[in-house]
Design an enzyme around this catalytic site. Structure first.
Site, PDB file in Angstrom:
ATOM      1  N   TYR A  31       0.831  -1.204   0.000  1.00 60.20           N
ATOM      2  CA  TYR A  31       0.000   0.000   0.000  1.00 60.20           C
ATOM      3  C   TYR A  31       0.862   1.248   0.000  1.00 60.20           C
ATOM      4  O   TYR A  31       2.081   1.171   0.223  1.00 60.20           O
ATOM      5  CB  TYR A  31      -0.968   0.003   1.191  1.00 60.20           C
ATOM      6  CG  TYR A  31      -0.350   0.371   2.519  1.00 60.20           C
ATOM      7  CD1 TYR A  31       0.478  -0.509   3.196  1.00 60.20           C
ATOM      8  CD2 TYR A  31      -0.599   1.617   3.095  1.00 60.20           C
ATOM      9  CE1 TYR A  31       1.042  -0.172   4.416  1.00 60.20           C
ATOM     10  CE2 TYR A  31      -0.030   1.962   4.321  1.00 60.20           C
ATOM     11  CZ  TYR A  31       0.788   1.062   4.976  1.00 60.20           C
ATOM     12  OH  TYR A  31       1.354   1.410   6.166  1.00 60.20           O
ATOM     13  N   ARG A  50       8.633   3.759  -4.488  1.00 57.55           N
ATOM     14  CA  ARG A  50       8.560   2.842  -3.350  1.00 57.55           C
ATOM     15  C   ARG A  50       7.523   1.747  -3.601  1.00 57.55           C
ATOM     16  O   ARG A  50       7.737   0.579  -3.272  1.00 57.55           O
ATOM     17  CB  ARG A  50       8.245   3.607  -2.068  1.00 57.55           C
ATOM     18  CG  ARG A  50       8.225   2.707  -0.840  1.00 57.55           C
ATOM     19  CD  ARG A  50       8.113   3.488   0.443  1.00 57.55           C
ATOM     20  NE  ARG A  50       6.826   4.164   0.569  1.00 57.55           N
ATOM     21  CZ  ARG A  50       6.526   5.022   1.534  1.00 57.55           C
ATOM     22  NH1 ARG A  50       7.424   5.316   2.453  1.00 57.55           N
ATOM     23  NH2 ARG A  50       5.347   5.596   1.580  1.00 57.55           N
ATOM     24  N   ARG A 102      -7.216 -21.681  -0.232  1.00 57.27           N
ATOM     25  CA  ARG A 102      -6.358 -20.941   0.689  1.00 57.27           C
ATOM     26  C   ARG A 102      -5.037 -21.681   0.826  1.00 57.27           C
ATOM     27  O   ARG A 102      -4.955 -22.720   1.469  1.00 57.27           O
ATOM     28  CB  ARG A 102      -7.022 -20.794   2.060  1.00 57.27           C
ATOM     29  CG  ARG A 102      -6.168 -19.980   3.023  1.00 57.27           C
ATOM     30  CD  ARG A 102      -6.758 -19.909   4.420  1.00 57.27           C
ATOM     31  NE  ARG A 102      -5.825 -19.245   5.316  1.00 57.27           N
ATOM     32  CZ  ARG A 102      -4.764 -19.814   5.879  1.00 57.27           C
ATOM     33  NH1 ARG A 102      -4.498 -21.091   5.673  1.00 57.27           N
ATOM     34  NH2 ARG A 102      -3.955 -19.108   6.660  1.00 57.27           N
ATOM     35  N   HIS A 104      -0.700 -20.961   1.242  1.00 59.92           N
ATOM     36  CA  HIS A 104       0.347 -19.948   1.403  1.00 59.92           C
ATOM     37  C   HIS A 104       1.020 -19.674   0.065  1.00 59.92           C
ATOM     38  O   HIS A 104       1.254 -18.539  -0.309  1.00 59.92           O
ATOM     39  CB  HIS A 104       1.372 -20.412   2.442  1.00 59.92           C
ATOM     40  CG  HIS A 104       0.866 -20.309   3.852  1.00 59.92           C
ATOM     41  ND1 HIS A 104      -0.248 -20.971   4.286  1.00 59.92           N
ATOM     42  CD2 HIS A 104       1.320 -19.599   4.904  1.00 59.92           C
ATOM     43  CE1 HIS A 104      -0.466 -20.674   5.560  1.00 59.92           C
ATOM     44  NE2 HIS A 104       0.469 -19.834   5.958  1.00 59.92           N
ATOM     45  N   LYS A 151       6.501  -1.787   2.260  1.00 59.03           N
ATOM     46  CA  LYS A 151       5.270  -1.172   2.775  1.00 59.03           C
ATOM     47  C   LYS A 151       4.113  -2.157   2.566  1.00 59.03           C
ATOM     48  O   LYS A 151       3.243  -1.984   1.712  1.00 59.03           O
ATOM     49  CB  LYS A 151       4.997   0.182   2.111  1.00 59.03           C
ATOM     50  CG  LYS A 151       4.030   1.046   2.931  1.00 59.03           C
ATOM     51  CD  LYS A 151       4.083   2.498   2.512  1.00 59.03           C
ATOM     52  CE  LYS A 151       3.012   3.351   3.163  1.00 59.03           C
ATOM     53  NZ  LYS A 151       3.143   3.519   4.615  1.00 59.03           N
ATOM     54  N   GLU A 184      12.458   2.783  13.996  1.00 65.64           N
ATOM     55  CA  GLU A 184      11.512   3.813  13.567  1.00 65.64           C
ATOM     56  C   GLU A 184      10.388   3.815  14.592  1.00 65.64           C
ATOM     57  O   GLU A 184      10.504   3.176  15.641  1.00 65.64           O
ATOM     58  CB  GLU A 184      10.995   3.523  12.149  1.00 65.64           C
ATOM     59  CG  GLU A 184      10.275   2.191  12.031  1.00 65.64           C
ATOM     60  CD  GLU A 184       9.707   1.918  10.636  1.00 65.64           C
ATOM     61  OE1 GLU A 184       9.493   2.860   9.863  1.00 65.64           O
ATOM     62  OE2 GLU A 184       9.459   0.733  10.340  1.00 65.64           O
TER      63      GLU A 184
END
Ligand code: PLP
Length: 285
Positions: A31, A50, A102, A104, A151, A184
């Site tokens: 995102y 990014r 489902r 991985h 991100k 951070e």
């Protein structure tokens, strides 16, 4: 609010995805949050770079080129500007897409799910620096994963840290690694001031390469303010003259206490004010 989902603009309340989307099942996606003020977008190409890096790291094909992304952002600003006001963040989200099992392991041929919406962010503090109160933060061992430079929409580590700080009545939490070095904060990057020199941890896998961080470093260099990318121990943090947090929605925000210990004289510092104004002059470059 008008949102964007898979090539369509629609009311946010009507946007729906399959529960089999890997973004929902695994947090398998990337995102971005891009700020804008008065219709002007901050750091567009840096945010795109990014996002491209993140998508490449996850082997998700970027569904749009930069011009198409720009059109989506501009359309969301145009469609929502009237009710959101002049300070708007645009959230962009690309998940790997959905499949009817489902696993991985993922199939190679999935169609990414693209979602975007606009939301109100605080007005820039640069117009009224004297009214800024400063943030109270906690200090905590960084218990997230070792790919914090991506991100990713998998934010549970950050969510748990943030909520712990909130429970303690704090605005944010600054995190440190096994070596007692600052990485951070849970939603922002960290800067300190020591004897007039600005310092921030160097980029690596332990922190997000914040776009505000990048633009702030460039604007400080522009103003001949000394800035260094060096490791910062928790001890240096606690003894800093000033601490700032940077993010797209906070811009450059002063920290006035860490774990209830005052930083400096417990008020936003003089270099913070200079830095915020330098950032504000530079941010649309
Ligand atoms: N670090 C983390 C963990 C974040 O979530 C964010 C942004 O939300 C930042 C740093 C700051 O990045 P940016 O300046 O690009 O908003």
């Amino acid at each position: 609010t008008i949102a964007f989902l898979n090539h369509q603009y629609l009311p946010l309340s009507e946007a729906k995805i399959s529960p089999m989307d890997r973004g929902f099942l695994f947090g398998d996606g990337i995102y971005e949050v891009i700020p804008s003020f008065g219709g002007r977008i901050v750091g567009f190409s840096a945010h795109m770079q990014r996002m491209e890096n993140g998508l490449r790291a996850l082997e998700i094909e970027n569904p749009f080129d930069r011009e198409s992304w720009q059109r989506v952002i501009q359309s969301l600003l145009d469609k929502n500007g009237a009710h959101l006001g002049p300070s708007i963040g645009v959230y962009l989200h690309v998940s790997r897409g959905m499949e009817m099992t489902r696993n991985h392991g993922y199939s190679e041929n999935l169609t990414p799910t693209v979602f975007a919406f606009a939301f109100r962010i605080p007005p820039s503090q640069s117009a009224h620096p004297d009214e800024v109160k400063g943030l109270h933060v906690s200090l905590a061992k960084d218990l997230r994963w070792q790919r914090c430079h991506i991100k990713s929409t998998s934010l549970l580590g950050n969510v748990l840290h943030f909520q712990e700080a909130k429970r303690d009545g704090k605005h944010e939490s600054i995190l440190f690694n096994h070596q007692n070095e600052i990485t951070e904060a849970t939603t922002s990057n960290v800067f300190i001031v020591e004897q007039g020199i600005v310092r921030t941890p160097p980029l690596d896998n332990q922190l997000l390469p914040g776009i505000t961080r990048k633009l702030l470093i460039e604007s400080l260099i522009n103003e001949n303010i000394q800035v260094e990318e060096v490791t910062i121990s928790t001890e240096k943090l606690m003894n800093a003259d000033e601490i700032w947090l940077t993010s797209s929605s906070k811009e450059v925000a002063p920290v006035v206490s860490v774990d209830d210990n005052l930083i400096g004289d417990g008020k936003p510092g003089p270099l913070w004010r200079k830095a915020l104004l330098a950032y504000d002059r530079y941010k649309f470059n």
